[in-house]
Motif scaffolding. Structure first.
Motif, PDB file in Angstrom:
ATOM      1  N   ALA A 115     -55.967  21.774 -91.049  1.00 48.11           N
ATOM      2  CA  ALA A 115     -57.046  20.803 -90.846  1.00 48.11           C
ATOM      3  C   ALA A 115     -57.949  21.179 -89.674  1.00 48.11           C
ATOM      4  O   ALA A 115     -59.133  20.813 -89.650  1.00 48.11           O
ATOM      5  CB  ALA A 115     -56.448  19.411 -90.615  1.00 48.11           C
ATOM      6  N   LEU A 116     -57.401  21.917 -88.711  1.00 53.46           N
ATOM      7  CA  LEU A 116     -58.152  22.217 -87.487  1.00 53.46           C
ATOM      8  C   LEU A 116     -58.688  23.643 -87.429  1.00 53.46           C
ATOM      9  O   LEU A 116     -59.427  23.982 -86.505  1.00 53.46           O
ATOM     10  CB  LEU A 116     -57.252  21.992 -86.254  1.00 53.46           C
ATOM     11  CG  LEU A 116     -56.813  20.553 -85.981  1.00 53.46           C
ATOM     12  CD1 LEU A 116     -55.797  20.529 -84.841  1.00 53.46           C
ATOM     13  CD2 LEU A 116     -58.010  19.675 -85.628  1.00 53.46           C
ATOM     14  N   ILE A 117     -58.352  24.491 -88.392  1.00 54.18           N
ATOM     15  CA  ILE A 117     -58.638  25.915 -88.270  1.00 54.18           C
ATOM     16  C   ILE A 117     -60.131  26.218 -88.159  1.00 54.18           C
ATOM     17  O   ILE A 117     -60.550  27.055 -87.355  1.00 54.18           O
ATOM     18  CB  ILE A 117     -58.009  26.721 -89.438  1.00 54.18           C
ATOM     19  CG1 ILE A 117     -58.223  28.227 -89.233  1.00 54.18           C
ATOM     20  CG2 ILE A 117     -58.539  26.266 -90.772  1.00 54.18           C
ATOM     21  CD1 ILE A 117     -57.570  28.785 -88.003  1.00 54.18           C
ATOM     22  N   ALA A 118     -60.959  25.538 -88.937  1.00 52.00           N
ATOM     23  CA  ALA A 118     -62.400  25.813 -88.886  1.00 52.00           C
ATOM     24  C   ALA A 118     -62.956  25.485 -87.503  1.00 52.00           C
ATOM     25  O   ALA A 118     -63.732  26.268 -86.926  1.00 52.00           O
ATOM     26  CB  ALA A 118     -63.133  25.025 -89.959  1.00 52.00           C
ATOM     27  N   LYS A 119     -62.536  24.360 -86.942  1.00 49.16           N
ATOM     28  CA  LYS A 119     -62.981  23.973 -85.601  1.00 49.16           C
ATOM     29  C   LYS A 119     -62.475  24.960 -84.555  1.00 49.16           C
ATOM     30  O   LYS A 119     -63.211  25.370 -83.644  1.00 49.16           O
ATOM     31  CB  LYS A 119     -62.493  22.565 -85.278  1.00 49.16           C
ATOM     32  CG  LYS A 119     -62.920  22.044 -83.918  1.00 49.16           C
ATOM     33  CD  LYS A 119     -62.393  20.642 -83.677  1.00 49.16           C
ATOM     34  CE  LYS A 119     -63.036  19.630 -84.604  1.00 49.16           C
ATOM     35  NZ  LYS A 119     -62.641  18.232 -84.269  1.00 49.16           N
ATOM     36  N   THR A 158     -64.399  28.242 -84.522  1.00 50.35           N
ATOM     37  CA  THR A 158     -65.712  28.054 -83.900  1.00 50.35           C
ATOM     38  C   THR A 158     -65.596  28.022 -82.385  1.00 50.35           C
ATOM     39  O   THR A 158     -66.400  28.636 -81.664  1.00 50.35           O
ATOM     40  CB  THR A 158     -66.358  26.755 -84.402  1.00 50.35           C
ATOM     41  OG1 THR A 158     -66.553  26.834 -85.808  1.00 50.35           O
ATOM     42  CG2 THR A 158     -67.704  26.509 -83.724  1.00 50.35           C
ATOM     43  N   LEU A 159     -64.576  27.329 -81.875  1.00 54.08           N
ATOM     44  CA  LEU A 159     -64.391  27.215 -80.430  1.00 54.08           C
ATOM     45  C   LEU A 159     -64.069  28.555 -79.792  1.00 54.08           C
ATOM     46  O   LEU A 159     -64.498  28.844 -78.670  1.00 54.08           O
ATOM     47  CB  LEU A 159     -63.274  26.207 -80.120  1.00 54.08           C
ATOM     48  CG  LEU A 159     -63.582  24.748 -80.454  1.00 54.08           C
ATOM     49  CD1 LEU A 159     -62.345  23.883 -80.256  1.00 54.08           C
ATOM     50  CD2 LEU A 159     -64.730  24.228 -79.598  1.00 54.08           C
ATOM     51  N   LEU A 160     -63.312  29.388 -80.491  1.00 52.65           N
ATOM     52  CA  LEU A 160     -62.925  30.685 -79.938  1.00 52.65           C
ATOM     53  C   LEU A 160     -64.112  31.635 -79.773  1.00 52.65           C
ATOM     54  O   LEU A 160     -64.004  32.646 -79.086  1.00 52.65           O
ATOM     55  CB  LEU A 160     -61.860  31.336 -80.822  1.00 52.65           C
ATOM     56  CG  LEU A 160     -60.479  30.675 -80.774  1.00 52.65           C
ATOM     57  CD1 LEU A 160     -59.569  31.254 -81.841  1.00 52.65           C
ATOM     58  CD2 LEU A 160     -59.859  30.837 -79.388  1.00 52.65           C
ATOM     59  N   ARG A 161     -65.251  31.291 -80.362  1.00 54.22           N
ATOM     60  CA  ARG A 161     -66.453  32.107 -80.199  1.00 54.22           C
ATOM     61  C   ARG A 161     -67.350  31.610 -79.066  1.00 54.22           C
ATOM     62  O   ARG A 161     -68.407  32.183 -78.813  1.00 54.22           O
ATOM     63  CB  ARG A 161     -67.246  32.136 -81.518  1.00 54.22           C
ATOM     64  CG  ARG A 161     -66.543  32.898 -82.634  1.00 54.22           C
ATOM     65  CD  ARG A 161     -67.470  33.189 -83.792  1.00 54.22           C
ATOM     66  NE  ARG A 161     -67.839  31.978 -84.513  1.00 54.22           N
ATOM     67  CZ  ARG A 161     -67.174  31.494 -85.564  1.00 54.22           C
ATOM     68  NH1 ARG A 161     -66.095  32.126 -86.003  1.00 54.22           N
ATOM     69  NH2 ARG A 161     -67.571  30.406 -86.175  1.00 54.22           N
ATOM     70  N   LYS A 162     -66.925  30.547 -78.382  1.00 55.09           N
ATOM     71  CA  LYS A 162     -67.704  30.003 -77.277  1.00 55.09           C
ATOM     72  C   LYS A 162     -67.261  30.622 -75.956  1.00 55.09           C
ATOM     73  O   LYS A 162     -66.242  31.322 -75.876  1.00 55.09           O
ATOM     74  CB  LYS A 162     -67.531  28.483 -77.220  1.00 55.09           C
ATOM     75  CG  LYS A 162     -68.146  27.724 -78.394  1.00 55.09           C
ATOM     76  CD  LYS A 162     -67.930  26.237 -78.245  1.00 55.09           C
ATOM     77  CE  LYS A 162     -68.592  25.443 -79.364  1.00 55.09           C
ATOM     78  NZ  LYS A 162     -70.065  25.467 -79.243  1.00 55.09           N
ATOM     79  N   GLY A 163     -68.028  30.343 -74.883  1.00 54.80           N
ATOM     80  CA  GLY A 163     -67.602  30.713 -73.538  1.00 54.80           C
ATOM     81  C   GLY A 163     -66.383  29.911 -73.141  1.00 54.80           C
ATOM     82  O   GLY A 163     -65.989  28.954 -73.823  1.00 54.80           O
ATOM     83  N   ASP A 164     -65.764  30.291 -72.013  1.00 55.58           N
ATOM     84  CA  ASP A 164     -64.504  29.665 -71.627  1.00 55.58           C
ATOM     85  C   ASP A 164     -64.607  28.149 -71.491  1.00 55.58           C
ATOM     86  O   ASP A 164     -63.762  27.407 -71.981  1.00 55.58           O
ATOM     87  CB  ASP A 164     -64.015  30.254 -70.303  1.00 55.58           C
ATOM     88  CG  ASP A 164     -63.442  31.649 -70.473  1.00 55.58           C
ATOM     89  OD1 ASP A 164     -63.226  32.070 -71.627  1.00 55.58           O
ATOM     90  OD2 ASP A 164     -63.211  32.325 -69.449  1.00 55.58           O
ATOM     91  N   PHE A 216     -61.200  22.312 -77.159  1.00 54.24           N
ATOM     92  CA  PHE A 216     -59.770  22.109 -77.378  1.00 54.24           C
ATOM     93  C   PHE A 216     -59.285  20.835 -76.686  1.00 54.24           C
ATOM     94  O   PHE A 216     -58.407  20.128 -77.202  1.00 54.24           O
ATOM     95  CB  PHE A 216     -58.985  23.326 -76.908  1.00 54.24           C
ATOM     96  CG  PHE A 216     -58.986  24.455 -77.898  1.00 54.24           C
ATOM     97  CD1 PHE A 216     -58.396  24.314 -79.144  1.00 54.24           C
ATOM     98  CD2 PHE A 216     -59.614  25.652 -77.608  1.00 54.24           C
ATOM     99  CE1 PHE A 216     -58.414  25.348 -80.076  1.00 54.24           C
ATOM    100  CE2 PHE A 216     -59.643  26.701 -78.533  1.00 54.24           C
ATOM    101  CZ  PHE A 216     -59.036  26.541 -79.776  1.00 54.24           C
ATOM    102  N   ALA A 217     -59.860  20.516 -75.525  1.00 54.16           N
ATOM    103  CA  ALA A 217     -59.515  19.267 -74.853  1.00 54.16           C
ATOM    104  C   ALA A 217     -59.882  18.066 -75.725  1.00 54.16           C
ATOM    105  O   ALA A 217     -59.139  17.078 -75.805  1.00 54.16           O
ATOM    106  CB  ALA A 217     -60.218  19.176 -73.504  1.00 54.16           C
ATOM    107  N   LYS A 218     -61.025  18.162 -76.390  1.00 53.74           N
ATOM    108  CA  LYS A 218     -61.461  17.061 -77.265  1.00 53.74           C
ATOM    109  C   LYS A 218     -60.485  16.857 -78.423  1.00 53.74           C
ATOM    110  O   LYS A 218     -60.233  15.714 -78.846  1.00 53.74           O
ATOM    111  CB  LYS A 218     -62.860  17.374 -77.803  1.00 53.74           C
ATOM    112  CG  LYS A 218     -63.453  16.297 -78.704  1.00 53.74           C
ATOM    113  CD  LYS A 218     -63.703  15.015 -77.928  1.00 53.74           C
ATOM    114  CE  LYS A 218     -64.640  14.062 -78.666  1.00 53.74           C
ATOM    115  NZ  LYS A 218     -64.235  13.753 -80.029  1.00 53.74           N
TER     116      LYS A 218
END
Length: 297
Positions: free
Chosen positions: A107-111, A114-120, A127-129
């Motif tokens: 359920a979370l893989i797409a999100k 996407t997050l892993l392509r952002k800055g730290d 991920f906190a959200k």
């Protein structure tokens, strides 16, 4: 090095009710948090994701699991009565294997991708959200440990020179510019020349890079300074910059004159040991006021 707007967490300690899940990365910070919780008899679940080395946690309540199993993580946290979560220590970005996902992971893989392509900072906020949407409260390391943030002033016996102060001002401008695009929290400047900036590999890699800078590129009289500060607008609950005795040792190996940190905005691990290491190495250690425009003021 102005304080990021909206950066610090609200004043006051985190709620005492409920257990804390400590997502442990490398370095001393997660160990210090865990040991403090144990001394005070507060409930703690140490979460070690696959690939994380945290041997100090042996004998504690530990959950070892791969990143692809968030369903298992949430189930364990509910069973342990966890209400708060803290991310502490350095952690490499995972390479997710879709074949290992549990139902929650699907359920979370797409999100997550996407997050892993952002800055730290963008990645960690995302991920906190995810955790907050599950009903957990994120807390920063500086909320859990008193007196962890760098105090103001020159902290040891060695004083920065006027040239060191000018280099610190230049480094502060570099860090602010990089931080605005969510890249790095540190830079090294010598005689006005930027010798290196922190990227995804972290401060240790930056200092190793500076050690290899050819002598012909080191112009002027300045030996150089390492400056660390939060990114503009950074969420202070997540990945605040930190230094410790190891940082001092690596700065000395790089031939620097000293280290400048944003007072009240950088974690200093083992303050007395870090100051003693700086004095022994002949480096200055300066907590510059975070509300000043630059370290030269």
């Amino acid at each position: 090095m102005a304080e990021p707007a909206g950066g610090p967490a609200p004043a006051g300690p985190p709620a005492a009710a409920g257990a804390l899940a400590l997502v442990a990365g490398s370095g001393a910070l997660p160990r210090l948090i865990a040991e403090d919780r144990r001394r005070r008899g507060l409930p703690l679940l140490v979460v070690r994701f696959e690939g994380t080395s945290a041997p100090w946690a042996e004998g504690m309540d530990v959950l070892d699991l791969p990143f692809e199993k968030p369903g298992r993580l949430f189930k364990a946290m509910r069973a342990k009565g966890v209400t708060q979560i803290c991310f502490a220590g350095a952690m490499s970005r995972p390479r997710l294997d879709p074949l290992r996902l549990d139902l929650k992971g699907v359920a979370l893989i797409a999100k997550a991708l996407t997050l892993l392509r952002k800055g730290d900072d963008g990645m960690l906020r995302g991920f906190a959200k995810i955790f907050e949407d599950e009903g957990y409260r994120m807390v920063g390391a500086h909320e859990l440990l008193e007196n962890l943030l760098a105090p103001e002033g020159v902290l040891g016996a060695v004083q920065p020179s006027e040239l060191d102060r000018e280099d610190a001002a230049r480094a502060a401008a570099v860090v602010a510019a990089l931080g605005a695009v969510d890249v790095g929290q540190a830079a090294v400047v010598a005689s006005g020349v930027c010798l290196g900036v922190e990227a995804v590999a972290g401060t240790d890699a930056l200092l190793s890079e500076v050690t290899r800078v050819p002598a012909r590129l080191r112009v002027g009289e300045g030996k150089g300074v390492l400056l660390k500060a939060p990114k503009p607008g950074q969420d202070w609950r997540l990945d605040l910059p930190a230094i410790g005795p190891d940082t001092v040792a690596k700065a000395a190996e790089a031939g620097l004159a000293g280290i400048v940190v944003a007072a009240g905005g950088v974690l200093v691990l083992s303050l007395e040991e870090t100051v003693a290491a700086a004095d022994a190495a002949g480096l200055f250690l300066w907590g510059h006021p975070a509300d000043a425009a630059s370290p030269s003021s």
